[in-house]
Write a protein that holds these residues in place. Structure first.
Motif, PDB file in Angstrom:
ATOM      1  N   ASP A   1      16.533 -38.227  -5.942  1.00 51.89           N
ATOM      2  CA  ASP A   1      15.775 -37.076  -5.442  1.00 51.89           C
ATOM      3  C   ASP A   1      16.625 -35.825  -5.283  1.00 51.89           C
ATOM      4  O   ASP A   1      16.095 -34.761  -4.946  1.00 51.89           O
ATOM      5  N   ASN A   2      17.928 -35.936  -5.503  1.00 52.40           N
ATOM      6  CA  ASN A   2      18.795 -34.784  -5.262  1.00 52.40           C
ATOM      7  C   ASN A   2      19.649 -34.514  -6.501  1.00 52.40           C
ATOM      8  O   ASN A   2      20.679 -35.158  -6.718  1.00 52.40           O
ATOM      9  N   TYR A   3      19.199 -33.558  -7.330  1.00 50.82           N
ATOM     10  CA  TYR A   3      19.947 -33.179  -8.538  1.00 50.82           C
ATOM     11  C   TYR A   3      20.879 -31.993  -8.292  1.00 50.82           C
ATOM     12  O   TYR A   3      21.780 -31.735  -9.074  1.00 50.82           O
ATOM     13  N   PHE A   4      20.622 -31.267  -7.213  1.00 48.09           N
ATOM     14  CA  PHE A   4      21.349 -30.012  -7.009  1.00 48.09           C
ATOM     15  C   PHE A   4      22.836 -30.254  -6.785  1.00 48.09           C
ATOM     16  O   PHE A   4      23.683 -29.612  -7.415  1.00 48.09           O
ATOM     17  N   PHE A   5      23.177 -31.177  -5.898  1.00 44.79           N
ATOM     18  CA  PHE A   5      24.595 -31.400  -5.583  1.00 44.79           C
ATOM     19  C   PHE A   5      25.387 -31.919  -6.783  1.00 44.79           C
ATOM     20  O   PHE A   5      26.450 -31.356  -7.104  1.00 44.79           O
ATOM     21  N   PRO A   6      24.950 -32.976  -7.485  1.00 44.56           N
ATOM     22  CA  PRO A   6      25.745 -33.457  -8.629  1.00 44.56           C
ATOM     23  C   PRO A   6      25.870 -32.429  -9.749  1.00 44.56           C
ATOM     24  O   PRO A   6      26.908 -32.334 -10.405  1.00 44.56           O
ATOM     25  N   LEU A   7      24.796 -31.636  -9.948  1.00 44.70           N
ATOM     26  CA  LEU A   7      24.855 -30.612 -10.987  1.00 44.70           C
ATOM     27  C   LEU A   7      25.845 -29.512 -10.608  1.00 44.70           C
ATOM     28  O   LEU A   7      26.639 -29.054 -11.433  1.00 44.70           O
ATOM     29  N   THR A   8      25.781 -29.092  -9.325  1.00 40.58           N
ATOM     30  CA  THR A   8      26.717 -28.067  -8.847  1.00 40.58           C
ATOM     31  C   THR A   8      28.155 -28.562  -8.938  1.00 40.58           C
ATOM     32  O   THR A   8      29.062 -27.837  -9.362  1.00 40.58           O
ATOM     33  N   LYS A   9      28.356 -29.816  -8.529  1.00 44.55           N
ATOM     34  CA  LYS A   9      29.708 -30.388  -8.588  1.00 44.55           C
ATOM     35  C   LYS A   9      30.206 -30.448 -10.028  1.00 44.55           C
ATOM     36  O   LYS A   9      31.361 -30.120 -10.313  1.00 44.55           O
ATOM     37  N   PHE A  10      29.341 -30.862 -10.948  1.00 45.12           N
ATOM     38  CA  PHE A  10      29.724 -30.957 -12.352  1.00 45.12           C
ATOM     39  C   PHE A  10      30.134 -29.586 -12.895  1.00 45.12           C
ATOM     40  O   PHE A  10      31.174 -29.448 -13.548  1.00 45.12           O
ATOM     41  N   ILE A  11      29.317 -28.574 -12.599  1.00 49.72           N
ATOM     42  CA  ILE A  11      29.608 -27.223 -13.100  1.00 49.72           C
ATOM     43  C   ILE A  11      30.910 -26.699 -12.511  1.00 49.72           C
ATOM     44  O   ILE A  11      31.746 -26.118 -13.212  1.00 49.72           O
ATOM     45  N   CYS A  12      31.107 -26.886 -11.214  1.00 53.56           N
ATOM     46  CA  CYS A  12      32.318 -26.399 -10.554  1.00 53.56           C
ATOM     47  C   CYS A  12      33.561 -27.105 -11.092  1.00 53.56           C
ATOM     48  O   CYS A  12      34.582 -26.464 -11.384  1.00 53.56           O
ATOM     49  N   PHE A  13      33.480 -28.439 -11.236  1.00 51.86           N
ATOM     50  CA  PHE A  13      34.612 -29.180 -11.771  1.00 51.86           C
ATOM     51  C   PHE A  13      34.919 -28.732 -13.193  1.00 51.86           C
ATOM     52  O   PHE A  13      36.089 -28.564 -13.566  1.00 51.86           O
ATOM     53  N   PHE A  14      33.878 -28.553 -13.985  1.00 54.62           N
ATOM     54  CA  PHE A  14      34.072 -28.134 -15.377  1.00 54.62           C
ATOM     55  C   PHE A  14      34.745 -26.758 -15.429  1.00 54.62           C
ATOM     56  O   PHE A  14      35.673 -26.543 -16.224  1.00 54.62           O
ATOM     57  N   ALA A  15      34.296 -25.834 -14.592  1.00 55.58           N
ATOM     58  CA  ALA A  15      34.890 -24.490 -14.554  1.00 55.58           C
ATOM     59  C   ALA A  15      36.349 -24.550 -14.115  1.00 55.58           C
ATOM     60  O   ALA A  15      37.218 -23.864 -14.676  1.00 55.58           O
TER      61      ALA A  15
END
Length: 375
Positions: A164-178
């Motif tokens: 039910d929570n896509y926001f945190f993993p997506l944000t973490k993925f983008i931040c780690f990638f950057a």
């Protein structure tokens, strides 16, 4: 003295390859450290549901990959390890970790309660991401091959565990990638700059050494280099009892050549003579040098007096064949030289050897020039 240096691009590729190999070794060491930490953590758990044999079994691919790589490194040198072999090792290590993480997560309900397993697995993944990023930063493509599967696995596991929570993993993925991409760019820029500066420093050191030891006009050794090598060869002859000879050479009536045709013609004459000298003194340890002005010298290790006399005659013949014009010479229409041949004897110092060669050179001039005298 050769000033050839590898280009910055060639050296950069070589340094990148070397760093990737060392980075692969470091990633292997960190992998072992992480595995030990995981085993210690599991051993300290109050719940012993997951058998130690199971977790060791899951870890076996990682251990085997590291062991195989260690054997390869032991057998082959760094230069013999190709990029393809290195890439195969890194991919094997990567997939071994993906398998281990997945198996631990799949069995996590037997060990942990709630989302504790997810937090533990994510911590392992985060450590591995930074490990591979540091170990492989010199090649962005290889680095992304190392970190992206881990980051995607972490994203997938969190979405699977908490759908039910896509926001945190997506944000973490983008931040780690950057962070990984920008960090790689900064580190690689620093790495490339360091390699280029190292090449420049090596070139400057060789250039300064060349300036110190090579005559600027004739491009052969200068007197300083000759004195240095002569000192070394005398010590070698003292140790090995091998013969050593030198030939001191002077251009006949060189001042008349300069006065009549000018210094440029005189310089051209010296350059041509230097080429003849290097052709005559062509063994690996033979040395031809400009001793000063129109004086040259040849150093002939492992050569006795009779051998040095043959070299002196060979120089006289070779110079005659070149036919360098000298219209104001009193003995020939071409450039000729007088030569003093001297063999080193035990107990003779460097200055004494040079003085004796100079004495023989004087006798050659006194005897009519275009000849050699030996002692």
């Amino acid at each position: 003295m050769d000033l050839k240096m590898p280009s910055s691009e060639t050296q950069l590729k070589k340094e990148c390859h070397l760093y990737l190999i060392n980075g692969g070794k470091w990633a292997a060491s960190m992998s072992i450290f992480i595995l030990i930490a995981m085993l210690a953590n599991i051993a300290l758990q109050t719940s012993k549901v997951l058998l130690a044999s199971n977790i060791v079994l899951y870890m076996m691919p990682v251990f085997l990959t590291i062991l195989l790589a260690a054997v390869v490194i032991r057998v082959y040198s760094t230069d013999e390890i190709s990029n393809n072999a290195l890439l195969a090792y890194l991919c094997s290590l990567e997939f071994s970790w993906l398998f281990l993480i997945w198996m631990i997560f799949d069995s996590s309900e037997e060990i942990f309660a709630g989302n504790a397993a997810l937090a533990g697995v994510e911590s392992i993944v985060d450590v591995l991401v930074f490990t591979f990023a540091i170990a492989l930063f010199v090649d962005r493509k290889i680095m992304l091959m190392g970190v992206l599967p881990l980051m995607l696995l972490s994203f997938f596991l969190r979405v699977t565990e908490i759908p039910d929570n896509y926001f945190f993993p997506l944000t973490k993925f983008i931040c780690f990638f950057a962070i990984v991409i920008t960090g790689q760019k900064i580190l690689y820029t620093w790495f490339k700059t360091a390699v280029v500066r190292d090449i420049e420093k090596q070139y400057l050191l060789k250039h300064f050494r060349r300036m110190a030891l090579i005559d600027g006009l004739t491009n052969i050794s200068n007197r300083r280099h000759f004195d240095e090598i002569l000192s070394q060869e005398i010590r070698a002859s003292e140790r090995n009892n091998h013969p050593l000879c030198m030939i001191l050479i002077d251009v006949d009536y060189f001042k008349k050549l300069n006065d009549s045709l000018g210094h440029q013609v005189g310089d051209d004459c010296l350059v041509a003579l230097a080429k003849v000298l290097t052709d005559v003194a062509n063994r690996p340890r033979d040395l031809a040098a400009r001793y000063g002005g129109e004086e040259f010298v040849m150093l002939l290790p492992d050569t006795d007096k009779s051998g040095a006399c043959r070299i002196a005659e060979k120089l006289r013949t070779a110079l005659s064949a070149v036919k360098i014009p000298h219209p104001d010479s009193d003995i020939s229409e071409y450039i000729t030289v007088s030569q003093g041949v001297c063999q080193w004897q035990e107990g003779i110092l460097l200055d004494e050897l040079v003085a004796e060669a100079d004495k023989q050179l004087y006798l050659a001039k006194k005897s009519g020039r275009d000849c050699f005298k030996a002692v």
